[in-house]
Every structure is written in structure tokens, then in C-alpha cells.
Design an enzyme around this catalytic site. Structure first.
Site, PDB file in Angstrom:
ATOM      1  N   HIS A 141      30.325  33.549  41.895  1.00  0.00           N
ATOM      2  CA  HIS A 141      29.481  34.585  41.303  1.00  0.00           C
ATOM      3  C   HIS A 141      28.694  33.918  40.169  1.00  0.00           C
ATOM      4  O   HIS A 141      29.186  32.945  39.577  1.00  0.00           O
ATOM      5  CB  HIS A 141      30.408  35.666  40.744  1.00  0.00           C
ATOM      6  CG  HIS A 141      29.744  36.881  40.202  1.00  0.00           C
ATOM      7  ND1 HIS A 141      29.245  36.943  38.929  1.00  0.00           N
ATOM      8  CD2 HIS A 141      29.498  38.094  40.753  1.00  0.00           C
ATOM      9  CE1 HIS A 141      28.730  38.142  38.718  1.00  0.00           C
ATOM     10  NE2 HIS A 141      28.864  38.857  39.802  1.00  0.00           N
ATOM     11  N   ASP A 218      38.606  32.727  38.927  1.00  0.00           N
ATOM     12  CA  ASP A 218      37.894  33.985  38.756  1.00  0.00           C
ATOM     13  C   ASP A 218      38.550  35.012  39.673  1.00  0.00           C
ATOM     14  O   ASP A 218      38.344  35.018  40.882  1.00  0.00           O
ATOM     15  CB  ASP A 218      36.411  33.783  39.113  1.00  0.00           C
ATOM     16  CG  ASP A 218      35.641  35.101  39.208  1.00  0.00           C
ATOM     17  OD1 ASP A 218      36.261  36.171  39.076  1.00  0.00           O
ATOM     18  OD2 ASP A 218      34.415  35.043  39.415  1.00  0.00           O
ATOM     19  N   GLN A 221      37.742  39.705  42.000  1.00  0.00           N
ATOM     20  CA  GLN A 221      37.838  40.395  43.289  1.00  0.00           C
ATOM     21  C   GLN A 221      39.218  40.298  43.925  1.00  0.00           C
ATOM     22  O   GLN A 221      39.455  40.861  44.986  1.00  0.00           O
ATOM     23  CB  GLN A 221      36.796  39.838  44.274  1.00  0.00           C
ATOM     24  CG  GLN A 221      35.354  40.017  43.851  1.00  0.00           C
ATOM     25  CD  GLN A 221      34.907  41.478  43.883  1.00  0.00           C
ATOM     26  OE1 GLN A 221      35.563  42.346  44.464  1.00  0.00           O
ATOM     27  NE2 GLN A 221      33.781  41.771  43.253  1.00  0.00           N
ATOM     28  N   LYS A 244      36.867  46.998  38.075  1.00  0.00           N
ATOM     29  CA  LYS A 244      36.945  46.790  39.521  1.00  0.00           C
ATOM     30  C   LYS A 244      38.320  47.160  40.068  1.00  0.00           C
ATOM     31  O   LYS A 244      38.604  46.967  41.245  1.00  0.00           O
ATOM     32  CB  LYS A 244      36.633  45.326  39.861  1.00  0.00           C
ATOM     33  CG  LYS A 244      35.172  44.947  39.573  1.00  0.00           C
ATOM     34  CD  LYS A 244      34.885  43.534  40.023  1.00  0.00           C
ATOM     35  CE  LYS A 244      33.635  42.955  39.387  1.00  0.00           C
ATOM     36  NZ  LYS A 244      32.395  43.484  39.947  1.00  0.00           N
ATOM     37  N   CYS A 382      24.558  38.762  42.967  1.00  0.00           N
ATOM     38  CA  CYS A 382      24.826  37.783  41.912  1.00  0.00           C
ATOM     39  C   CYS A 382      25.419  36.501  42.464  1.00  0.00           C
ATOM     40  O   CYS A 382      26.292  35.888  41.847  1.00  0.00           O
ATOM     41  CB  CYS A 382      25.761  38.343  40.844  1.00  0.00           C
ATOM     42  SG  CYS A 382      25.043  39.668  39.929  1.00  0.00           S
TER      43      CYS A 382
HETATM   44  C1  LIG Z   1      33.736  37.396  41.823  1.00  0.00           C
HETATM   45  C2  LIG Z   1      33.199  38.006  40.582  1.00  0.00           C
HETATM   46  N1  LIG Z   1      33.243  37.333  39.438  1.00  0.00           N
HETATM   47  C3  LIG Z   1      32.794  37.846  38.286  1.00  0.00           C
HETATM   48  C4  LIG Z   1      32.241  39.095  38.245  1.00  0.00           C
HETATM   49  C5  LIG Z   1      31.709  39.600  36.939  1.00  0.00           C
HETATM   50  O1  LIG Z   1      32.486  40.648  36.490  1.00  0.00           O
HETATM   51  P1  LIG Z   1      32.018  41.502  35.228  1.00  0.00           P
HETATM   52  O2  LIG Z   1      30.606  41.914  35.503  1.00  0.00           O
HETATM   53  O3  LIG Z   1      32.969  42.640  35.214  1.00  0.00           O
HETATM   54  O4  LIG Z   1      32.123  40.636  34.035  1.00  0.00           O
HETATM   55  C6  LIG Z   1      32.160  39.841  39.419  1.00  0.00           C
HETATM   56  C7  LIG Z   1      31.583  41.185  39.415  1.00  0.00           C
HETATM   57  O5  LIG Z   1      30.478  41.467  39.740  1.00  0.00           O
HETATM   58  C8  LIG Z   1      32.633  39.275  40.616  1.00  0.00           C
HETATM   59  O6  LIG Z   1      32.561  39.942  41.757  1.00  0.00           O
END
Ligand SMILES: Cc1ncc(COP(=O)(O)O)c(C=O)c1O
Lengths: 425, 147
Positions: A141, A218, A221, A244, A382
Site C-alpha cells: 500500500h 503491515d 488487512q 478496518k 493506493c
Molecule cells: C494494506 C494497507 N496498509 C495500510 C493502510 C493504511 O491504513 P490507514 O489509512 O488506516 O492508515 C491500508 C488502508 O487503506 C491498507 O489496506
């Protein structure tokens, strides 16, 4: 009182989870599911972006504001003590949920993004030198790419990417070329928010350790959908977001190994993170508070605690099994749509499905699905490097959670078919 | 649903499936790239301007049906117009896309996109190629460089 969504009753056996996982009761816990979208019953399939909240979470937050609102770690008075206790017990819940050693390894952040930035700035900026390598994957991401690009630029270190295969798995075949003595940190996504791929993080981290690199996972998900055990994974850092996993926005967690956290510089400066301050210098508070400058997201953290309670009551393993069945069902019927291309066919995958249908741009698809009440995402999610890899500018993405049903997936497929034949006429 | 089906009328689909002037251009006098970072759509617009008249316009890129159709209609509409006329048409088009108002002075071709204003999230798609074209012209007027 018997819990309404208790699926651990005696009649539960593997295989008939679909019958005992009481989906009607679960859905009733989520007031936002019970509404119209463009005059049609809402079918919410954008859970990889954010999830809906159950009454159990909404109520805890509103009760906190009604009865216990005070700043934490400061007041001597009773309600401040109550707020502090609730806040710190949420930290313990988060620690238990991901099987951390203890709650001092849990830092509350604004979300996954801030958690990764914390590591990039508080660790990366001070520990990376010109020529050092930061290793990520092509399926990250943006939140696990941009902070490292910024730090690489500042420190002269180099950002490298483990490539992905056609089927959406990581290509770890000749990974020795990526894991070298120059590798200082390996930061990988646990489950892809586009392809659904669940990555073998434990193996990756073993490889990182062999070359003396530290590691970050990370878990934005993964944490909401299946059991995470950070000690078993063996990572140094692990990040996830509350919103999430049926929790509120504005709160997330960075787990970090204690010794590492203690050796690190602070991220931000301010109240809460100091022991003593003079005009010349200051000494830092103990971890985790050293990394929580300013008044923290108290209500949100407590809400996250309630979200964890909710998921635990149902059982994270039950949720995972239910979602796996739902995903298999969805893949089965989506694959039959003429002209569909599904991105990501990893054998080990979660409840996220990205696709395109010949002759229909995702933007148009999403607009038509919306008219049928269906909320899905169209775009690059993203993760532009993945889009590039698959040579598309965007995909449509449906992502499921514990409250979604087969009926909703049937509705999705029907609406996709209808849209495709209308737009290709 | 009716509004949406109306928006995606046959003419729009024809334009998006078989866009007009959908190719690169040799020796353009003006080019500009536009992108919609939210959805990853991209367009490159080419113009050939001689004596203040747009002799030729073309575009390439990827995008949704609305963006493709709008690009195609843009090339048809601006071809043969003076720079000044192009600015006026741009303003009329922008007003139509954001408010739905049409003007008797405006080209008929554009009117098929009037329904976009009912879908605010799609305004960007409809405007992308137009912004790029006008941006290309304006930029070139400031820093004229001829080869
Ligand atoms: C795999 C992953 N990493 C990071 C994020 C970023 O999360 P947040 O926007 O809650 O900081 C997301 C969410 O969009 C994601 O799906």
C-alpha cells in the site's frame, strides 16, 4: 446472559459454520447496514477501505463521553482515573489480540499510516546510512512505500522491491539477491488490499534475520480477518488500523519489540512523552508513552478495545472460516462472468477480490453498482505499483467482512452482468 | 437509475467505444498531459495551432466512458476554432458540467454530457481532457517555444 452471537455453542462443528455463525444477529449489531443506498438496500462491500461499526462499539464510545471523559495520565480525580484505566485496558486488549509480549509494546497511533511513519522517522532516519537498503514488496500500500521513499531520500539509503508473480504471490525464488548485508529493514504487507494475497511473513522475516535486518509487517488487512501472533511471526514491528476491524477511525496500533522501542528516538515531542523538562533538555517517558506525544485518541482507543471484545466474542477463527467460505463462493460465481479478469489468484488469500470486465471501465462499473445499492471501490486502491504490474490503471474491488452474505454476492454478480451488457450494447 | 441510464446514452457509448481523433500527433504545437490521481485515469492532448486557429486536435489515454466520450467530443468541438473561441466554449462546457445549464450559443455536440452535473463525483472525468487542452494552449502562450 447468553451472548447472542456466541458461535462456540455445542452444535458448532467445522463444516456447518455457515449455519451456526448467526449472520442475522451479527447484521443487527451494525445499524449502518440497515439503510438504503440510492433507494436500494445497502450492500456494503468496501470493507478493505473501512468497516461498519457495531452498536457495542458505538455505545462504548458514547458512554465514555457521557460518563468518564477526562484526560488520561494526569488527573488525580476519579473520572480521570477511570479514563486512564479504560485507555490502558484497551492497550492490554490490543496486546492480547495480536499476542504481544505485554502492553508496553503497544503504541497507539492514528492508524497504520502513522505507525509506519513512526518507524520510518524514529528508527529509519537515525539508523540508515548511504547505501543501506530498505526492502519492501511490489504489492505494498502507498503507506508502506512513501514514508520509505522520503527516508531514503533523506538518508541516501536505497528502496528495493521484491517482485510479484502473475498470480499475485510474491516471487521469493531468487530472494537472496534482495536479502543482503546491506538490507537494514524489511517491511512487508501481510495481506494485500488489492490482490487478497496473504504473504508468508514468517519466512520472509526469518530471511531478514539471517542478514541482520529488522522487520515491519503491515497488518492493516490481516488483523481484522484472521488470528495474528506477532511473536510467532517474529517481526520487530507490526502495524494495524482500528477502523478496518469494526473500530473507530483515528486509532491504530504500532507493536514494537521493547528493546528496539527503548533504543529509538522519539517520533513527536510534546506533553505525555516526557519525564522531565528543563529549558535545555528533557528526558523521555518510558515506552510506550515516549511515542505518544500530546493528548492521545482516548475515546478511539477505548472504542478499539470494544471492537476487539466484539471480534473476540464471535471468535476470530470463526470470522476467518466464514469469510473464506464467502470468498470461495464469490470467486466461483465471479469467474463465470463473461470477460472478467480477476487480479490475484494466490492459493492463500483473504476476502478481497479485484477485477475488471472487458469493455467496462471500473469507474463506470462502480457508478452502476452504486445505483443498485452496492458500495464497492474503483480505482488504484493506493497501490499504483500493482496496477502498473498488471498493466491496468484501475480495478473494481469487492471486499467482505463478517456481516456480508451470499445473497449480497449474488446481487453483486447480477448487477455486474447487467451493467456489462448495458455498457457494451 | 433513469438518470444514470440517460447519462450513458448511446451517443456517449459510441464516443467512448470508438472515440474520434484518438491517436498521437506528429509535430503538435501544444501538448499536455492530464491525470486524475484518484482513479488513475490519464489523457494526453495534442493540438496544432496556426495563426491562432486550432487546426487539429487529438488525444490518447485511458479512462472511463464519460472521460473518453468527453475527450472525443472535445476534439470534435475545438477543431477549427480560434483560441478565443476555444476559451469561450471551455467556459460554457464547464458551466454545463457543473450546473447542467446549457446555452443556445453552445455547440450541440456538447449537450449529451449535460447529465454529468447530477453525478458530482464524475465532473472530474468529464473535465479532464478539456482542462488539459486549455492548459496546453494557455501554457504555450506564456512560454512560446517553436522548433
Ligand atoms: C494494506 C494497507 N496498509 C495500510 C493502510 C493504511 O491504513 P490507514 O489509512 O488506516 O492508515 C491500508 C488502508 O487503506 C491498507 O489496506
Amino acid at each position: 446472559m447468553e451472548s447472542r452471537y456466541d458461535v462456540r455453542s455445542s452444535k458448532t462443528t467445522i463444516g456447518d459454520i455457515m449455519n451456526t455463525f448467526n449472520i442475522d444477529n451479527i447484521r443487527q449489531d451494525f445499524p449502518a447496514l440497515n439503510q438504503l443506498n440510492r433507494n436500494r438496500p445497502l450492500v456494503y462491500l468496501d470493507n478493505a477501505a473501512t468497516t461498519q461499526k457495531p452498536n457495542q462499539v458505538i455505545d462504548v464510545i458514547s458512554t465514555f463521553y457521557r460518563t468518564s471523559n477526562a484526560n488520561v495520565h494526569r488527573g488525580i480525580y476519579e473520572i480521570s482515573e477511570r479514563a486512564t484505566e479504560a485507555f490502558e485496558s484497551a492497550r492490554q486488549k490490543a496486546a492480547d489480540f495480536i499476542h504481544a509480549e505485554d502492553s508496553s509494546s503497544i503504541i497507539f497511533t492514528r492508524g497504520t499510516t502513522e505507525a509506519i511513519n513512526l518507524v520510518a522517522y524514529a528508527w529509519g532516519l537515525h539508523n540508515l546510512s548511504p547505501g543501506d537498503e530498505i526492502l519492501v514488496t511490489e504489492m505494498e500500500h502507498h503507506s508502506n512505500i512513501i514514508p520509505w521513499q522520503l527516508i531514503a531520500r533523506k538518508t541516501g539509503s536505497i528502496l528495493r522491491y521484491i517482485p510479484i508473480n502473475e498470480d499475485g504471490t510474491l516471487n521469493l525464488e531468487n530472494s537472496d539477491i534482495f536479502f543482503t548485508s546491506k538490507t537494514k529493514i524489511v517491511a512487508v504487507i501481510h495481506q494485500s488490499n488489492v490482490l487478497g494475497t496473504i504473504n508468508p511473513v514468517k519466512e520472509i522475516i526469518q530471511q531478514a534475520k539471517q542478514v541482520g535486518a529488522i522487520s515491519l509487517v503491515d497488518g492493516a488487512q490481516s488483523t481484522p480477518h484472521f488470528k495474528v501472533d506477532v511473536q510467532e511471526i517474529g517481526c520487530d514491528f507490526f502495524a494495524f488500523s482500528g477502523h478496518k476491524m469494526v473500530g473507530p477511525t483515528g486509532v491504530g496500533v504500532l507493536y514494537g519489540k521493547r528493546e528496539l522501542l527503548e533504543s529509538m528516538e522519539p517520533f513527536q515531542g510534546g506533553g505525555e512523552m516526557i519525564k522531565s523538562v528543563t529549558f535545555e533538555e528533557s528526558t523521555w517517558n518510558d515506552v510506550p508513552w515516549k511515542f505518544e506525544a500530546g493528548t492521545p485518541n482516548i475515546a478511539q482507543a477505548i472504542g478499539l478495545g470494544a471492537a476487539i471484545d466484539y471480534l473476540n466474542d464471535i471468535g476470530i477463527d470463526q470470522i476467518h472460516t466464514y469469510e473464506q467460505e464467502l470468498t470461495e463462493y464469490a470467486l466461483d460465481i465471479l469467474e463465470k462472468i463473461p470477460g472478467i479478469q480477476i487480479y490475484g489468484q494466490a492459493p492463500n488469500r483473504g476476502a478481497v477480490i479485484s477485477f475488471n470486465v472487458d469493455g467496462v471501465h471500473p469507474h463506470d462499473m462502480v457508478q452502476f453498482l452504486d445505483q443498485d445499492g452496492i458500495a464497492v471501490r474503483g480505482g488504484h486502491h493506493c497501490a499504483q505499483p500493482i496496477m502498473k504490474k498488471f498493466n491496468v490503471s484501475a480495478t473494481t474491488r469487492a471486499s467482505f467482512y463478517l456481516y456480508n452474505t451470499r445473497d449480497e454476492i449474488d446481487h453483486l454478480v447480477e448487477s455486474i452482468n447487467k451493467t456489462a451488457s448495458f455498457l457494451r450494447r | 437509475m433513469e438518470d444514470l441510464r440517460e447519462l450513458y446514452q448511446q451517443l456517449i457509448l459510441d464516443h467512448s467505444q470508438n472515440p474520434k481523433n484518438f491517436h498521437e500527433m506528429e509535430h503538435p504545437t501544444h501538448t499536455a498531459e492530464g491525470d486524475n490521481p484518484l482513479c488513475g485515469d490519464e489523457v494526453t492532448v495534442y493540438l496544432k495551432v496556426e495563426d491562432d486557429v486550432i487546426k487539429d486536435v487529438s488525444f490518447v489515454g485511458s479512462g472511463c466512458a464519460i472521460s473518453k466520450a468527453s475527450s472525443s467530443i472535445m476534439t470534435e468541438t475545438l477543431k477549427g476554432k480560434t483560441i478565443e473561441e476555444a476559451h469561450t466554449i471551455f467556459d460554457l462546457f464547464h458551466r454545463m458540467i457543473t450546473t447542467g445549464e446549457t446555452d443556445s450559443a453552445q455547440e450541440e455536440k456538447m449537450a449529451v454530457l449535460a447529465g454529468v452535473h447530477k453525478f458530482p463525483s464524475r465532473v472530474k472525468c468529464a473535465m479532464l481532457a478539456w482542462h488539459s487542452a486549455i492548459g496546453a494552449i494557455d501554457k504555450k502562450e506564456e512560454t512560446v517555444s517553436t522548433e
